[in-house]
Write a protein that holds these residues in place. Structure first.
Motif, PDB file in Angstrom:
ATOM      1  N   MET A 162       0.814  -1.246   0.160  1.00 27.74           N
ATOM      2  CA  MET A 162      -0.066   0.106  -0.137  1.00 27.74           C
ATOM      3  C   MET A 162       0.882   1.284  -0.066  1.00 27.74           C
ATOM      4  SD  MET A 162      -0.880   0.824   3.696  1.00 27.74           S
ATOM      5  CE  MET A 162       0.184   2.261   4.020  1.00 27.74           C
ATOM      6  N   ALA A 163       0.433   2.358  -0.589  1.00 28.26           N
ATOM      7  CA  ALA A 163       0.801   3.427  -0.583  1.00 28.26           C
ATOM      8  C   ALA A 163       0.280   4.612   0.225  1.00 28.26           C
ATOM      9  CB  ALA A 163       1.028   4.132  -1.884  1.00 28.26           C
ATOM     10  N   CYS A 275      10.114   4.727   2.814  1.00 29.08           N
ATOM     11  CA  CYS A 275      10.565   3.546   2.473  1.00 29.08           C
ATOM     12  C   CYS A 275      11.342   3.690   1.296  1.00 29.08           C
ATOM     13  CB  CYS A 275       9.372   2.621   2.381  1.00 29.08           C
ATOM     14  SG  CYS A 275       8.507   2.255   3.769  1.00 29.08           S
ATOM     15  N   PHE A 276      11.420   4.372   0.249  1.00 28.51           N
ATOM     16  CA  PHE A 276      12.085   4.148  -0.966  1.00 28.51           C
ATOM     17  C   PHE A 276      13.706   4.225  -0.837  1.00 28.51           C
ATOM     18  CE2 PHE A 276       8.809   5.551  -4.419  1.00 28.51           C
ATOM     19  CZ  PHE A 276       8.280   4.259  -3.980  1.00 28.51           C
ATOM     20  N   ARG A 432       5.934  20.522  -8.715  1.00 25.22           N
ATOM     21  CA  ARG A 432       5.263  19.477  -8.673  1.00 25.22           C
ATOM     22  C   ARG A 432       4.412  19.491 -10.081  1.00 25.22           C
ATOM     23  NH1 ARG A 432       6.730  14.955  -5.441  1.00 25.22           N
ATOM     24  NH2 ARG A 432       7.042  15.528  -3.377  1.00 25.22           N
TER      25      ARG A 432
HETATM   26  C1  UGA Z   1       5.618   3.530  -1.833  1.00 27.67           C
HETATM   27  C2  UGA Z   1       5.145   2.353  -2.713  1.00 27.67           C
HETATM   28  O1  UGA Z   1       4.454   3.151  -3.720  1.00 27.67           O
HETATM   29  C3  UGA Z   1       3.968   1.458  -2.168  1.00 27.67           C
HETATM   30  O2  UGA Z   1       3.802   0.424  -2.976  1.00 27.67           O
HETATM   31  C4  UGA Z   1       4.891   0.867  -0.991  1.00 27.67           C
HETATM   32  O3  UGA Z   1       4.251  -0.103  -0.225  1.00 27.67           O
HETATM   33  C5  UGA Z   1       5.361   2.037  -0.004  1.00 27.67           C
HETATM   34  O4  UGA Z   1       6.239   3.011  -0.786  1.00 27.67           O
HETATM   35  C6  UGA Z   1       6.280   1.358   1.135  1.00 27.67           C
HETATM   36  O5  UGA Z   1       6.959   0.519   1.047  1.00 27.67           O
HETATM   37  O6  UGA Z   1       6.629   2.283   2.099  1.00 27.67           O
HETATM   38  P1  UGA Z   1       4.576   5.731  -0.588  1.00 27.67           P
HETATM   39  O7  UGA Z   1       5.937   6.079  -0.238  1.00 27.67           O
HETATM   40  O8  UGA Z   1       3.595   5.899   0.518  1.00 27.67           O
HETATM   41  O9  UGA Z   1       4.534   4.265  -1.226  1.00 27.67           O
HETATM   42  O10 UGA Z   1       4.058   6.669  -1.753  1.00 27.67           O
HETATM   43  P2  UGA Z   1       4.070   7.091  -3.370  1.00 27.67           P
HETATM   44  O11 UGA Z   1       2.850   7.191  -4.099  1.00 27.67           O
HETATM   45  O12 UGA Z   1       5.042   5.720  -3.946  1.00 27.67           O
HETATM   46  O13 UGA Z   1       5.476   8.387  -3.409  1.00 27.67           O
HETATM   47  C7  UGA Z   1       6.598   7.967  -2.916  1.00 27.67           C
HETATM   48  C8  UGA Z   1       7.245   9.397  -3.578  1.00 27.67           C
HETATM   49  O14 UGA Z   1       7.490   9.328  -4.952  1.00 27.67           O
HETATM   50  C9  UGA Z   1       6.268  10.674  -3.133  1.00 27.67           C
HETATM   51  O15 UGA Z   1       7.430  11.470  -2.668  1.00 27.67           O
HETATM   52  C10 UGA Z   1       5.747  10.877  -4.398  1.00 27.67           C
HETATM   53  O16 UGA Z   1       5.590  12.427  -4.412  1.00 27.67           O
HETATM   54  C11 UGA Z   1       6.764  10.767  -5.226  1.00 27.67           C
HETATM   55  N1  UGA Z   1       6.348  10.258  -6.562  1.00 27.67           N
HETATM   56  C12 UGA Z   1       5.731   9.211  -7.022  1.00 27.67           C
HETATM   57  C13 UGA Z   1       6.989  11.260  -7.738  1.00 27.67           C
HETATM   58  O17 UGA Z   1       7.734  11.817  -7.485  1.00 27.67           O
HETATM   59  N2  UGA Z   1       6.608  10.842  -8.841  1.00 27.67           N
HETATM   60  C14 UGA Z   1       5.796   9.934  -9.351  1.00 27.67           C
HETATM   61  O18 UGA Z   1       5.363   9.586 -10.486  1.00 27.67           O
HETATM   62  C15 UGA Z   1       5.429   9.083  -8.169  1.00 27.67           C
END
Ligand code: UGA
Ligand code: NAD
Length: 458
Positions: A162-163, A275-276, A432
């Motif tokens: 999940m995100a 997490c990332f 953004r």
């Molecule tokens: C992420 C993953 O999407 C989930 O599948 C995972 O379970 C989770 O990490 C985890 O293991 O904690 P999350 O960090 O909650 O979820 O949110 P994301 O939607 O993935 O966004 C992460 C970051 O990337 C945010 O800062 C967002 O703004 C950025 N992002 C995302 C971008 O800059 N561009 C995009 O196209 C998508």
């Protein structure tokens, strides 16, 4: 109630809370208890103001809480009563000793394992919900099996995908549920028990089963690949700014190739979240430990590009504001790491604001949900900054507005009113790419979209 229907989750955080709330909502025949060491967190889960902001979560919790969903600090009773124990404690990057700055800190995880052997009175299935280094299940099994009560524990991996911001819909309608178990008769039985939990609402073909190591590794790789896409498109945004190409047009053009796909190609000021970075570092550490330095370097570059994107953004702000922001008021719109959450862990805003404060800018920070966390994040920072519930108050007298989170509410603001209240020339740096840049330019702003040519009146 038979024991297999009594589920415990250790760790009532961003994952444990929403995950268990959705399971309880979808499976009223199961009894779910979520425990945590933090009394404050548990009190909040039992109150009207939940400890995390997540769209749709209040309703889910209200439906299930007190019926078959319980929040408690009584870890010992929770362990005694449950047949299945999910563990979703935090696994941050280690800050000390061997592997500091890279490896996962497994101290909370191990404490939980030791609490399980202390309080368990019968065999249990233990489910890894936290994100863990590959082969943690083996360490977990060894610790659990060291009990002197003759008890047997089956360790299953069930990473969470999940995100934040979309947790409830992700959990209600997941792309897939991944469950990995040991390839033994007991392992297969434990796997079936966890499949059964999800099969109540997730179509069976979306529940995939693997061996336990594939499951652990898939979680790390999934996050690494998602982050890699963002760093890839962000690296392209840097090229766009040098060549007058537009990153959004490039993203659309490449994303329409079904082999590439259009998701996760939004260029921004950098990825954040708890997490990332942590999970890539974990992967990098694993590669080093396994003698694969080339592979480690490959993944580490994803993090380097992310840091470069934040730095690049700040440099662009300073350069275009006549090479100095010293003493200038700058309105920061958005501090959360993404929209629809109050979470600021690893938010790009933390480092962007830090760099601007180093440049002696005066910051007026607004976020619809994350100001409490922002205050904690900047508590140790010297410099001139304040926080505003009202975006118009933040922008008043500012030389520039920076968009750091993609909150939908930022699109609905009256930018004419904001422009009129600002110092001139007034700048907008849209980190953004969510605002209507042409309209802002027509109002009088000097507009700096990300990865696209600037639109200036100067
Ligand atoms: C992420 C993953 O999407 C989930 O599948 C995972 O379970 C989770 O990490 C985890 O293991 O904690 P999350 O960090 O909650 O979820 O949110 P994301 O939607 O993935 O966004 C992460 C970051 O990337 C945010 O800062 C967002 O703004 C950025 N992002 C995302 C971008 O800059 N561009 C995009 O196209 C998508
Ligand atoms: P979190 O910090 O929000 O929650 C963890 C909770 O565990 C805290 O409330 C803490 O008090 C509790 N805890 C720690 N040690 C404990 C112990 N010994 N006994 C009882 N409770 C204890 O963390 P989170 O964001 O929920 O992440 C948990 C795990 O899930 C991490 O491994 C993370 O990588 C993974 N994950 C997170 C997300 C996300 O969106 N945040 C998504 C997928 C996976």
């Amino acid at each position: 109630m038979e024991k297999a229907k009594r589920i415990l989750c250790v760790g009532a955080g961003y994952v444990g809370g929403p995950t268990m709330a959705v399971i309880a909502d979808k499976r009223p025949d199961l009894e779910i208890t979520v425990v945590d060491v933090s009394q404050e967190r548990i009190d909040a889960w039992n109150s009207d103001v939940l400890p995390i902001y997540e769209p749709g979560l209040d309703e889910v919790v209200k439906r299930a809480r007190g019926r078959n969903l319980f929040f408690s600090t009584d870890i010992a009773s929770g362990i005694k009563n449950a047949g299945i124990i999910f563990v979703s404690v935090n696994t941050p990057t280690k800050t000390f000793g061997e592997g500091a700055g890279m490896a996962a800190d497994l101290q909370y995880w191990e404490k939980t394992a030791r609490a399980i052997i202390e309080h368990a009175e019968d065999d249990k299935i233990v489910v890894e919900k936290s994100t863990l280094p590959v082969r943690t299940a083996e360490a977990m099994r060894r610790i659990l099996e060291s009990n002197d009560k003759g008890l047997h524990f089956d360790v299953v991996s069930n990473p969470e995908f999940m995100a934040e911001g979309t947790a409830v819909s992700d959990l209600e309608n997941p792309d897939r549920v991944l469950i990995g178990a040991m390839e033994t008769d007991r392992g297969r039985a434990a796997l079936d028990a966890i499949v059964d939990v999800y099969a109540g609402w997730v179509p069976r073909d979306r529940i995939i089963t693997t061996n336990v190591w594939s499951s652990e590794l898939s979680k790390l790789v999934s996050n690494a690949m998602l982050a890699q896409r963002i760093s890839s498109i962000n690296s392209v945004s840097a090229i766009c700014e040098k060549t007058d190409a537009r990153v959004e047009e490039v993203a659309k053009a490449i994303g329409m190739d079904s082999r590439i796909g259009s998701k996760f190609l939004r260029s921004g000021v950098g990825f954040g979240g708890s997490c990332f970075k942590k999970d890539i570092l974990n992967l990098v550490y694993l590669c080093h430990c396994e003698g694969l330095p080339e592979v480690a370097d490959y993944w580490e570059q994803v993090i380097k590009i992310n840091r470069f994107q934040e730095t690049r953004f700040v440099r662009r702000v300073v350069k275009n504001m006549f090479n100095t922001v010293s003493g200038k008021r700058i309105a920061v719109f958005g501090f959360a790491f993404k929209a629809d959450t109050g979470d600021t862990r690893e938010a790009p805003a933390i480092r962007v604001c830090g760099m601007l404060l180093d440049e002696k800018a005066r910051l007026a920070i607004h976020d619809p949900q994350a100001l409490d966390n922002a205050k904690l994040d900047l508590a140790e920072r010297a410099g001139d900054f304040d926080f505003h519930e009202d975006p118009y108050a933040a922008a008043e007298g500012a030389h520039a507005v920076l968009i750091l989170t993609e909150w939908a509410s930022f699109k609905d603001l009256d930018y004419k009113r904001i422009f009129d209240s600002m110092e001139k020339p007034a700048f907008i740096f849209d980190g953004r790419n969510i605002l209507p840049h042409g309209e802002l330019f027509d109002i009088g702003f000097n507009v700096f979209p990300l990865g696209a040519p600037a639109m200036t009146h100067m």
